[in-house]
Design an enzyme around this catalytic site. Structure first.
Site, PDB file in Angstrom:
ATOM      1  N   SER A  47       0.836  -1.198   0.000  1.00  0.00           N
ATOM      2  CA  SER A  47       0.000   0.000   0.000  1.00  0.00           C
ATOM      3  C   SER A  47       0.879   1.260   0.000  1.00  0.00           C
ATOM      4  O   SER A  47       1.728   1.426  -0.876  1.00  0.00           O
ATOM      5  CB  SER A  47      -0.945  -0.048   1.204  1.00  0.00           C
TER       6      SER A  47
ATOM      7  N   HIS B 198      -6.686  -6.095  -0.661  1.00  0.00           N
ATOM      8  CA  HIS B 198      -5.672  -5.051  -0.615  1.00  0.00           C
ATOM      9  C   HIS B 198      -4.388  -5.625  -0.033  1.00  0.00           C
ATOM     10  O   HIS B 198      -4.226  -5.723   1.180  1.00  0.00           O
ATOM     11  CB  HIS B 198      -6.185  -3.886   0.232  1.00  0.00           C
TER      12      HIS B 198
ATOM     13  N   ASP C 172      -8.665  -3.974  -6.514  1.00  0.00           N
ATOM     14  CA  ASP C 172      -8.253  -3.354  -5.247  1.00  0.00           C
ATOM     15  C   ASP C 172      -8.857  -1.956  -5.170  1.00  0.00           C
ATOM     16  O   ASP C 172      -8.668  -1.135  -6.071  1.00  0.00           O
ATOM     17  CB  ASP C 172      -6.722  -3.281  -5.193  1.00  0.00           C
TER      18      ASP C 172
END
Length: 538
Positions: free
Chosen positions: A233, A485, A456
């Site tokens: 991320s 994710h 995502d």
């Protein structure tokens, strides 16, 4: 705190060279002082190393994990000024082949991990080596996690009293009134002032660029000539900054759930794109629930499931569950369903039970946990400071209102909640940076691996495509028609095969590869639904 004056001969020579003034008195390039400061700090850390030992009780880690600290400058333009300490955790490589107990696996160094955020801590990462999907990597690598600057015990940042952080119950209007907007604007201004008051002069130094520089100092402290890193991320963003700033220091890098690094996207437009993507993932969840109406009884179509959700939100608005779960807490709990599909059965079960008269599962899943308030407030403070410092944001509320009112017409689920999370950046008291234009040319960077789920929501797929275009020699592996994710080391053996081949052997596909999606979660019946179906309950 004074920095240790420990240098090797080679390190001293390097520092002398880098600290020299530009030839002919020419002005230094932007960031040149910070680049020199990073070299100073890295040489210092390389000489000092990390003194690993038992972890403090505050870290709540088992005996098999070792902990230490690494000193970094608060301001890299002044490397001999104030120092802060980053906490680091490690489990040494087992060097045991999980498939052949008699075979010893060569150690390949440290694998450093960041889970994202901004504001996430990687201190628990070394524990992941106990999972079957990670055993091969745990055999070859020391698994190293750390808390970035501002996080946990790493010079912790705070913007408000943690006791006041969890306000519950709260509302979550998808089309807020002018009076509600005015109230949230006042809260955002107060929060920004709180960050400035509590952090003082340190506030401007919580940035992604400094996170990338800290990573190079950590690399040196671990005794690694070149870095092996996995970022998830937000961790992919400052990992990309690292790749652009220190390409010769890279050994292998994995970007899992890649954030769009284009300067014009950071961070205002990335958040708009995220809100739009969550609407699609919210629809995926409702379609799954509708397919399992025999278990949950929430509707046979996504539209019917939405009506069930809206009915629960209205009921909670009138009478919060347990006095602490209102529409805001409901929305927060179901937002996690946009991140991870393994929570789908739990969220569907809680919603079903609540509408059938049992609020306990919903209270358990959605209610604020005061024992986590300090950690949550700290994470929020770091998130806000880094994103606000990193880039320019609109300072006129009319821009926010226009863009998000338009977006909420087609993507109401997360849009306004995302606005309130980021609105302090409109009133931020510190100077904003200009984002680095992340690019590497042919041969500048070793091959890197980008992993992305096609659906995502938190890191929309376009971000992975953009990072792939910008990092020369990178390879993109896509999990098709999936939306979890972060997919490294998860339930998809195809993805994990590419991950292991890269980190263990340096092997990559030519340019791109794709994996079929991992299986959808299995539904779990509620007690009420089992009773209605005549199934015995426990």
């Amino acid at each position: 705190m004074r920095a240790p004056a420990l240098f090797t001969a080679a390190g001293s020579l390097l520092l002398t060279t880098l600290a020299a003034a530009p030839a002919g008195g020419a002005p230094a390039a932007p960031g040149a002082a910070e680049l020199r400061g990073t070299a100073v700090a890295a040489a210092r850390a390389g000489a000092a190393g990390v003194r690993f030992g038992a972890c403090p009780a505050a870290e709540d880690l088992p005996d098999g994990v070792q902990c230490g600290t690494v000193s970094v400058p608060l301001d890299y333009a002044r490397p001999d000024g104030r120092q802060i300490r980053l906490t680091v955790s490690r489990v040494r490589a087992t060097q045991k082949d999980p498939h052949n107990s008699k075979r010893r696996v060569p150690r390949q160094g440290a694998l450093v991990y960041n889970p994202g955020g901004p504001g996430g801590s990687g201190m628990y990462f070394p524990l992941i080596g106990a999972l079957p999907e990670w055993k091969r990597l745990a055999a070859a690598y020391d698994l190293v996690g750390y808390a970035p600057r501002g996080v946990g015990r790493s010079a912790p940042l705070s913007c408000t009293d943690p006791k006041q952080f969890f306000k519950a119950p709260t509302q979550a209007p998808t089309h807020p009134s002018p009076s509600y907007k005015k109230e949230r604007i006042a809260q955002a201004k107060a929060y920004a002032r709180g960050c400035a008051r509590r952090a003082g002069a340190a506030l401007p130094h919580y940035t992604s660029l400094n996170n990338a520089r800290d990573l190079d100092v950590l690399r040196a402290a671990l005794g690694e000539q070149r870095l092996t890193f996995m970022g998830a991320s937000y961790g992919t963003y400052f990992g990309a900054l690292y790749a652009a700033l220190f390409p010769s220091h890279v050994r292998r890098m994995v970007f899992d759930a890649a954030v769009n690094p284009a300067p014009e996207q950071v961070w205002y437009r990335n958040n708009l794109d995220q809100s739009a993507a969550f609407e699609g993932r919210w629809a995926d969840f409702r379609e799954w629930v509708a397919r399992h109406d025999d278990v949950y009884g929430l509707g046979t179509t996504p539209e019917e499931v939405l009506r069930s959700y809206d009915r629960a939100a209205a009921r909670l608005s009138a009478e919060p569950a347990g006095g602490k779960v209102g529409p805001g807490q409901l929305q927060g709990a179901f937002l996690s369903a946009g991140y991870y599909d393994d929570v789908w059965p739990h969220r569907a079960r809680a919603l079903s039970a609540y509408l059938k008269g049992d609020p306990k599962p919903l209270i358990q899943q959605a209610g604020p946990h005061q024992e986590a308030a300090k950690e949550a407030e700290n994470s929020s403070a770091v998130y806000t400071a880094v994103e606000c410092n990193d880039a320019p944001w609109p300072t006129d509320w009319k821009v926010w209102d226009r863009d998000n009112t338009r977006l909420a017409r087609v993507a109401p689920f997360e849009t306004w909640d995302n606005v309130w999370m980021n609105l302090p950046c409109a009133y931020w008291p510190a100077a904003r940076q200009e984002p680095l234009d992340v690019r590497t040319g042919p041969g500048e960077l070793p091959p890197t691996l980008i992993l992305a789920a096609e659906r995502d929501a938190a890191a929309p797929y376009d971000g992975a495509l953009e990072l792939h275009r910008r990092l020369s020699g990178s390879v993109l592996v896509t999990e098709r028609d999936a939306g979890t994710h972060g997919i490294a080391g998860g339930p998809n053996p195809c993805v994990n095969g590419y991950l292991d081949a890269y980190l263990l052997e340096g092997r990559l596909p030519v340019r791109r590869a794709a994996c079929a999606p991992h299986p959808e979660p299995e539904p779990k019946a509620t007690a009420a639904s089992r009773k209605a179906a005549g199934t015995p309950t426990r």
